[in-house]
Design a protein around this motif. Structure first.
Motif, PDB file in Angstrom:
ATOM      1  N   ASP A 143      11.646  27.061  53.076  1.00  0.00           N
ATOM      2  CA  ASP A 143      12.816  27.269  53.927  1.00  0.00           C
ATOM      3  C   ASP A 143      14.045  27.590  53.100  1.00  0.00           C
ATOM      4  N   ARG A 144      14.273  26.821  52.070  1.00  0.00           N
ATOM      5  CA  ARG A 144      15.467  27.021  51.259  1.00  0.00           C
ATOM      6  C   ARG A 144      15.379  28.306  50.448  1.00  0.00           C
ATOM      7  N   ALA A 145      14.161  28.683  50.019  1.00  0.00           N
ATOM      8  CA  ALA A 145      14.003  29.940  49.285  1.00  0.00           C
ATOM      9  C   ALA A 145      14.400  31.120  50.155  1.00  0.00           C
ATOM     10  N   GLU A 146      14.043  31.059  51.434  1.00  0.00           N
ATOM     11  CA  GLU A 146      14.395  32.138  52.349  1.00  0.00           C
ATOM     12  C   GLU A 146      15.902  32.219  52.539  1.00  0.00           C
ATOM     13  N   ARG A 147      16.566  31.068  52.629  1.00  0.00           N
ATOM     14  CA  ARG A 147      18.010  31.077  52.782  1.00  0.00           C
ATOM     15  C   ARG A 147      18.692  31.631  51.533  1.00  0.00           C
ATOM     16  N   VAL A 148      18.159  31.267  50.359  1.00  0.00           N
ATOM     17  CA  VAL A 148      18.724  31.794  49.122  1.00  0.00           C
ATOM     18  C   VAL A 148      18.522  33.306  49.047  1.00  0.00           C
ATOM     19  N   ARG A 149      17.339  33.772  49.451  1.00  0.00           N
ATOM     20  CA  ARG A 149      17.079  35.215  49.440  1.00  0.00           C
ATOM     21  C   ARG A 149      18.078  35.939  50.338  1.00  0.00           C
ATOM     22  N   ARG A 150      18.303  35.381  51.521  1.00  0.00           N
ATOM     23  CA  ARG A 150      19.253  36.001  52.445  1.00  0.00           C
ATOM     24  C   ARG A 150      20.668  35.983  51.883  1.00  0.00           C
ATOM     25  N   LEU A 151      21.013  34.863  51.220  1.00  0.00           N
ATOM     26  CA  LEU A 151      22.358  34.770  50.653  1.00  0.00           C
ATOM     27  C   LEU A 151      22.597  35.888  49.641  1.00  0.00           C
ATOM     28  N   TRP A 152      21.639  36.081  48.711  1.00  0.00           N
ATOM     29  CA  TRP A 152      21.818  37.124  47.706  1.00  0.00           C
ATOM     30  C   TRP A 152      21.738  38.515  48.314  1.00  0.00           C
ATOM     31  N   GLN A 153      20.952  38.654  49.372  1.00  0.00           N
ATOM     32  CA  GLN A 153      20.896  39.936  50.072  1.00  0.00           C
ATOM     33  C   GLN A 153      22.252  40.265  50.676  1.00  0.00           C
ATOM     34  N   GLU A 154      22.871  39.261  51.298  1.00  0.00           N
ATOM     35  CA  GLU A 154      24.198  39.483  51.882  1.00  0.00           C
ATOM     36  C   GLU A 154      25.246  39.701  50.796  1.00  0.00           C
ATOM     37  N   LEU A 155      25.095  38.999  49.688  1.00  0.00           N
ATOM     38  CA  LEU A 155      26.041  39.173  48.582  1.00  0.00           C
ATOM     39  C   LEU A 155      26.015  40.613  48.079  1.00  0.00           C
ATOM     40  N   GLU A 156      24.814  41.199  47.995  1.00  0.00           N
ATOM     41  CA  GLU A 156      24.708  42.574  47.513  1.00  0.00           C
ATOM     42  C   GLU A 156      25.391  43.558  48.454  1.00  0.00           C
ATOM     43  N   GLY A 157      25.578  43.173  49.728  1.00  0.00           N
ATOM     44  CA  GLY A 157      26.223  44.056  50.691  1.00  0.00           C
ATOM     45  C   GLY A 157      27.729  43.924  50.722  1.00  0.00           C
ATOM     46  N   MET A 158      28.279  43.022  49.907  1.00  0.00           N
ATOM     47  CA  MET A 158      29.717  42.818  49.874  1.00  0.00           C
ATOM     48  C   MET A 158      30.375  43.784  48.892  1.00  0.00           C
ATOM     49  N   GLY A 159      31.702  43.779  48.862  1.00  0.00           N
ATOM     50  CA  GLY A 159      32.439  44.625  47.935  1.00  0.00           C
ATOM     51  C   GLY A 159      32.173  44.253  46.492  1.00  0.00           C
ATOM     52  N   GLU A 160      32.399  45.201  45.609  1.00  0.00           N
ATOM     53  CA  GLU A 160      32.103  45.012  44.194  1.00  0.00           C
ATOM     54  C   GLU A 160      32.842  43.819  43.603  1.00  0.00           C
ATOM     55  N   ARG A 161      34.133  43.650  43.955  1.00  0.00           N
ATOM     56  CA  ARG A 161      34.935  42.572  43.371  1.00  0.00           C
ATOM     57  C   ARG A 161      34.361  41.209  43.737  1.00  0.00           C
ATOM     58  N   CYS A 162      34.052  41.022  45.010  1.00  0.00           N
ATOM     59  CA  CYS A 162      33.495  39.742  45.453  1.00  0.00           C
ATOM     60  C   CYS A 162      32.131  39.504  44.822  1.00  0.00           C
ATOM     61  N   ARG A 163      31.318  40.531  44.771  1.00  0.00           N
ATOM     62  CA  ARG A 163      29.981  40.386  44.203  1.00  0.00           C
ATOM     63  C   ARG A 163      30.062  39.967  42.736  1.00  0.00           C
ATOM     64  N   GLN A 164      30.936  40.596  41.973  1.00  0.00           N
ATOM     65  CA  GLN A 164      31.085  40.241  40.565  1.00  0.00           C
ATOM     66  C   GLN A 164      31.585  38.813  40.407  1.00  0.00           C
ATOM     67  N   LEU A 165      32.612  38.459  41.171  1.00  0.00           N
ATOM     68  CA  LEU A 165      33.207  37.128  41.026  1.00  0.00           C
ATOM     69  C   LEU A 165      32.199  36.038  41.361  1.00  0.00           C
ATOM     70  N   LEU A 166      31.486  36.167  42.473  1.00  0.00           N
ATOM     71  CA  LEU A 166      30.561  35.121  42.889  1.00  0.00           C
ATOM     72  C   LEU A 166      29.378  35.019  41.942  1.00  0.00           C
ATOM     73  N   ARG A 167      28.957  36.114  41.359  1.00  0.00           N
ATOM     74  CA  ARG A 167      27.860  36.057  40.382  1.00  0.00           C
ATOM     75  C   ARG A 167      28.293  35.299  39.124  1.00  0.00           C
ATOM     76  N   VAL A 168      29.512  35.541  38.664  1.00  0.00           N
ATOM     77  CA  VAL A 168      29.988  34.840  37.470  1.00  0.00           C
ATOM     78  C   VAL A 168      30.196  33.361  37.761  1.00  0.00           C
ATOM     79  N   LEU A 169      30.646  33.037  38.963  1.00  0.00           N
ATOM     80  CA  LEU A 169      30.947  31.648  39.302  1.00  0.00           C
ATOM     81  C   LEU A 169      29.707  30.751  39.316  1.00  0.00           C
ATOM     82  N   VAL A 170      28.512  31.328  39.485  1.00  0.00           N
ATOM     83  CA  VAL A 170      27.322  30.481  39.558  1.00  0.00           C
ATOM     84  C   VAL A 170      26.792  30.083  38.189  1.00  0.00           C
ATOM     85  N   ALA A 171      27.388  30.569  37.110  1.00  0.00           N
ATOM     86  CA  ALA A 171      26.943  30.148  35.775  1.00  0.00           C
ATOM     87  C   ALA A 171      27.170  28.650  35.608  1.00  0.00           C
ATOM     88  N   SER A 172      26.291  28.002  34.838  1.00  0.00           N
ATOM     89  CA  SER A 172      26.419  26.572  34.589  1.00  0.00           C
ATOM     90  C   SER A 172      26.349  26.316  33.086  1.00  0.00           C
TER      91      SER A 172
END
Length: 212
Positions: A143-172
């Motif tokens: 269930d959670r894998a599907e939600r994560v897949r959808r999240l990244w799918q939606e992220l790819e459909g966003m503007g370049e600035r948001c996509r870049q920022l959110l990708r960098v923010l997930v670093a740990s």
């Protein structure tokens, strides 16, 4: 001093989480120890700061080969400048800025070398499942894998600035605003408001699918 080891797998399979137990408050001391020839300090820096470098590479959506080349180049440049870094405690910002510079250089070269209107080339979004899915708890993995897949799918459909920022923010560990600014060229004071706007947009895209 040598650069970080080249990974044998595609960089999209490299996790955002850190490989070593480096504390960002200790980075300055580790840099100084590495300058003095401490191999363990160098190893800790590479393992601990590599997720930040990879997050910048992912944000610019390079190919696997170009991503690995940028990763290697960043650590090679760092090794070259190790003894000349004026503010060792800001090493994360230096690495992020260098990674951004190298990514943009690669993209500029691609633009010059491969002019095309082929949408398969222009659309660099990946449809592969994300490496974050490996972190999902076993009891509700499907269930959670599907939600994560959808999240990244939606992220790819966003503007370049948001996509870049959110990708960098997930670093740990989470990058500082200074590191994010260096990685993406965004003013420090604009990062918080932009982050909130991007997260609201992402939530709005997720809600109709029942995946929020």
């Amino acid at each position: 001093m040598r650069s970080g080891t080249l990974h044998s797998t595609a960089y999209h399979d490299v996790p955002y989480t850190r490989g070593g137990a480096v504390d960002r408050t200790q980075v300055g001391a580790l840099v100084q120890s590495a300058v003095d020839g401490d191999a363990a300090a160098w190893k800790a820096l590479v393992e601990g700061m590599s997720p930040l470098v990879w997050s910048v590479v992912r944000a610019h959506r390079l190919s696997d080969a170009d991503g690995h080349e940028v990763y290697q180049t960043v650590w090679f440049r760092f090794a070259q400048h190790l003894g000349r870094i004026r503010e060792p405690d800001k090493t994360g910002s230096w690495l992020a800025s260098t990674a951004r510079h190298e990514c943009l250089k690669v993209l500029r070269n691609l633009t010059r070398l491969t002019p095309t209107d082929d949408p398969r080339v222009l659309d660099r979004a990946s449809e592969d499942r994300t490496p974050e899915e490996s972190l999902i708890d076993s009891e509700d993995a499907a269930d959670r894998a599907e939600r994560v897949r959808r999240l990244w799918q939606e992220l790819e459909g966003m503007g370049e600035r948001c996509r870049q920022l959110l990708r960098v923010l997930v670093a740990s560990p989470p990058p500082s605003y200074g590191e994010i600014s260096a990685a993406l060229g965004i003013a420090v004071g604009s990062i918080g408001p932009l982050r909130q706007r991007c997260l609201r947009r992402l939530r709005a895209r997720m809600d109709p699918r029942g995946a929020a």
